[in-house]
Motif scaffolding. Structure first.
Motif, PDB file in Angstrom:
ATOM      1  N   SER A  37       0.800  -1.224   0.000  1.00  0.00           N
ATOM      2  CA  SER A  37       0.000   0.000   0.000  1.00  0.00           C
ATOM      3  C   SER A  37       0.833   1.274   0.000  1.00  0.00           C
ATOM      4  CB  SER A  37      -0.944   0.003   1.209  1.00  0.00           C
ATOM      5  OG  SER A  37      -1.862  -1.067   1.133  1.00  0.00           O
ATOM      6  N   SER A  38       1.984   1.251   0.644  1.00  0.00           N
ATOM      7  CA  SER A  38       2.801   2.471   0.703  1.00  0.00           C
ATOM      8  C   SER A  38       3.272   2.907  -0.675  1.00  0.00           C
ATOM      9  CB  SER A  38       3.991   2.273   1.627  1.00  0.00           C
ATOM     10  OG  SER A  38       4.774   1.163   1.237  1.00  0.00           O
ATOM     11  N   LEU A  39       3.376   1.969  -1.618  1.00  0.00           N
ATOM     12  CA  LEU A  39       3.771   2.328  -2.982  1.00  0.00           C
ATOM     13  C   LEU A  39       2.707   3.190  -3.655  1.00  0.00           C
ATOM     14  CD1 LEU A  39       5.240  -1.061  -4.240  1.00  0.00           C
ATOM     15  CD2 LEU A  39       6.497   0.939  -3.448  1.00  0.00           C
ATOM     16  N   VAL A  40       1.449   3.054  -3.220  1.00  0.00           N
ATOM     17  CA  VAL A  40       0.372   3.870  -3.776  1.00  0.00           C
ATOM     18  C   VAL A  40       0.650   5.345  -3.546  1.00  0.00           C
ATOM     19  CG1 VAL A  40      -2.088   4.436  -3.532  1.00  0.00           C
ATOM     20  CG2 VAL A  40      -1.340   2.030  -3.501  1.00  0.00           C
ATOM     21  N   PHE A  41       1.246   5.654  -2.407  1.00  0.00           N
ATOM     22  CA  PHE A  41       1.470   7.050  -2.032  1.00  0.00           C
ATOM     23  C   PHE A  41       2.903   7.519  -2.278  1.00  0.00           C
ATOM     24  CE2 PHE A  41      -1.904   5.321   0.707  1.00  0.00           C
ATOM     25  CZ  PHE A  41      -2.947   6.146   0.321  1.00  0.00           C
ATOM     26  N   LYS A  42       3.858   6.600  -2.294  1.00  0.00           N
ATOM     27  CA  LYS A  42       5.260   7.006  -2.382  1.00  0.00           C
ATOM     28  C   LYS A  42       5.967   6.562  -3.649  1.00  0.00           C
ATOM     29  CE  LYS A  42       6.054   7.731   2.511  1.00  0.00           C
ATOM     30  NZ  LYS A  42       7.034   7.649   3.609  1.00  0.00           N
ATOM     31  N   GLY A  43       5.372   5.647  -4.407  1.00  0.00           N
ATOM     32  CA  GLY A  43       5.952   5.253  -5.671  1.00  0.00           C
ATOM     33  C   GLY A  43       7.099   4.268  -5.539  1.00  0.00           C
ATOM     34  N   PRO A  44       7.596   3.758  -6.683  1.00  0.00           N
ATOM     35  CA  PRO A  44       8.595   2.683  -6.663  1.00  0.00           C
ATOM     36  C   PRO A  44       9.957   3.091  -6.122  1.00  0.00           C
ATOM     37  CG  PRO A  44       8.163   3.408  -8.909  1.00  0.00           C
ATOM     38  CD  PRO A  44       7.123   4.049  -8.049  1.00  0.00           C
TER      39      PRO A  44
END
Length: 362
Positions: free
Chosen positions: A317-324
């Motif tokens: 889920s953190s990738l949704v907000f912070k990206g790869p």
């Protein structure tokens, strides 16, 4: 390139969450997202079972349900990835919309309901990568309308034993009615007996003992967690994944679609899942491998999970907000943590805060 990535994230956030996810998978398939993970600090390597993980950070199941982009994810710098959950037969999942961002809380609610293309489609895709390296776990589940759910899990073991780096038995999604009932001791004993028997039969045929891990919910009561860990140890299950999403909404700001039904992941899950992780570690002892999941969105939160008892980590889920770019940020940050504490491996840091986290009120 960070400014470009931020611009892309802003564009994706203008789309509904499920469409944005699909666009991200397509970008990975096309090679549009840059790779990472070169020159990983060897101190971050983790050896479990017959596998050597180049670093402890993995992509959790749910992102790549149908095995479309495992190698693209590994190329981003993940030490491993997990495909699925996959069920024997294709199923559409729950009606849309079924995934919701909570930007103010850095969380996500989903009620996908094991939407996937089934065993046959996943096997076809994984066969196409047979010569490629990298650790790819397979998360197996049961069809919503299955008359015999244990048989569905067993079918997944037989179907993928020749290509799975490890198996995850997912009994903890809140989005399939009755699935979490399999965490009850008698049902769990029956399930694990069937899965491990199938795995052992495949081992005799294939010559490789594929590790089996059990993924549990963060919402189980202490007495139920004790039963789960006892069954895992008794049935010689190779590890735990702690944890799946939560049905709890405590601590949310109330902004956005916070009241939507489904499993909550992301930052709001961090504390609850870390307490569960530490309690599972205390019950299991030092030898059982545990993957820590839930709310990891920085090197600091990744480090906390390790000190609370995790051998490996997963995020999504953190990738949704912070990206790869978050992947490399966490991996390099963990190496910096080893420098800061004068340690030669992550295993030296594991468990140092287990007691403190286990004693927290959930």
């Amino acid at each position: 390139m960070r400014w470009l990535e931020n611009a892309v994230l802003k564009g994706l956030h203008k789309l509904d969450a499920e469409t944005a996810h699909r666009m991200t998978v397509l970008a990975l398939k096309s090679g549009l997202l840059p790779g990472g993970g070169a020159d990983v600090d060897p101190r971050l390597s983790v050896k479990l079972w017959d596998l050597t993980f180049p670093n402890p950070l993995g992509m959790a199941a749910g992102f790549d349900k149908n095995g479309e982009v495992p190698d693209a994810l590994l190329n981003l710098g993940f030490g491993f990835t997990e495909v699925g959950s996959v069920t024997p037969r294709p199923q559409p999942g729950n009606p849309k919309p079924r995934v919701f961002r909570l930007p103010g809380d850095q969380g996500v609610i989903n009620r996908y309901g094991f939407n996937n293309e089934g065993h046959e489609a996943l096997r076809r895709r994984l066969n196409a990568r047979a010569r490629l390296t990298g650790i790819v776990g397979i998360n197996v589940g049961a069809n919503k309308d299955a008359e015999d759910r244990v048989a569905d899990y067993v079918a997944g073991i037989y179907e993928f034993a020749d290509m799975a780096s490890y198996f995850t038995v997912n009994i903890s999604s809140p989005n399939t009615p009755g699935l979490r009932d399999l965490q009850a001791r008698s049902a769990l004993a029956e399930l694990l007996t069937g899965v491990i028997t199938a795995r052992d039969e495949c081992t005799r045929k294939l010559g490789r003992h594929v590790p089996v891990l059990l993924k549990i919910a963060p919402d189980v009561a202490d007495e139920d967690l004790n039963d789960i860990v006892e069954e895992v140890l008794a049935k010689n299950v190779e590890g735990l994944i702690v944890s799946n999403t939560t049905i709890d909404r405590e601590g949310l700001s109330g902004a956005g679609p916070a009241s939507e039904a489904g499993g909550l992941s992301g930052r709001p899950l961090f504390r609850k899942s870390t307490i569960m992780l530490a309690r599972a570690r205390k019950l299991a002892g030092p030898d059982l491998p545990i993957i820590g999941v839930g709310g990891i969105d920085s090197a600091e939160t990744a480090w906390i999970k390790i000190t609370a008892g995790a051998d490996l980590l997963q995020l999504y889920s953190s990738l949704v907000f912070k990206g790869p770019a978050l992947v490399e940020e966490i991996v390099t940050g963990l190496a910096a943590k080893l420098d800061e504490h004068g340690l030669g491996s992550l295993r030296e840091a594991r468990d140092v805060n287990v007691e403190a986290w286990a004693s927290e009120a959930a």
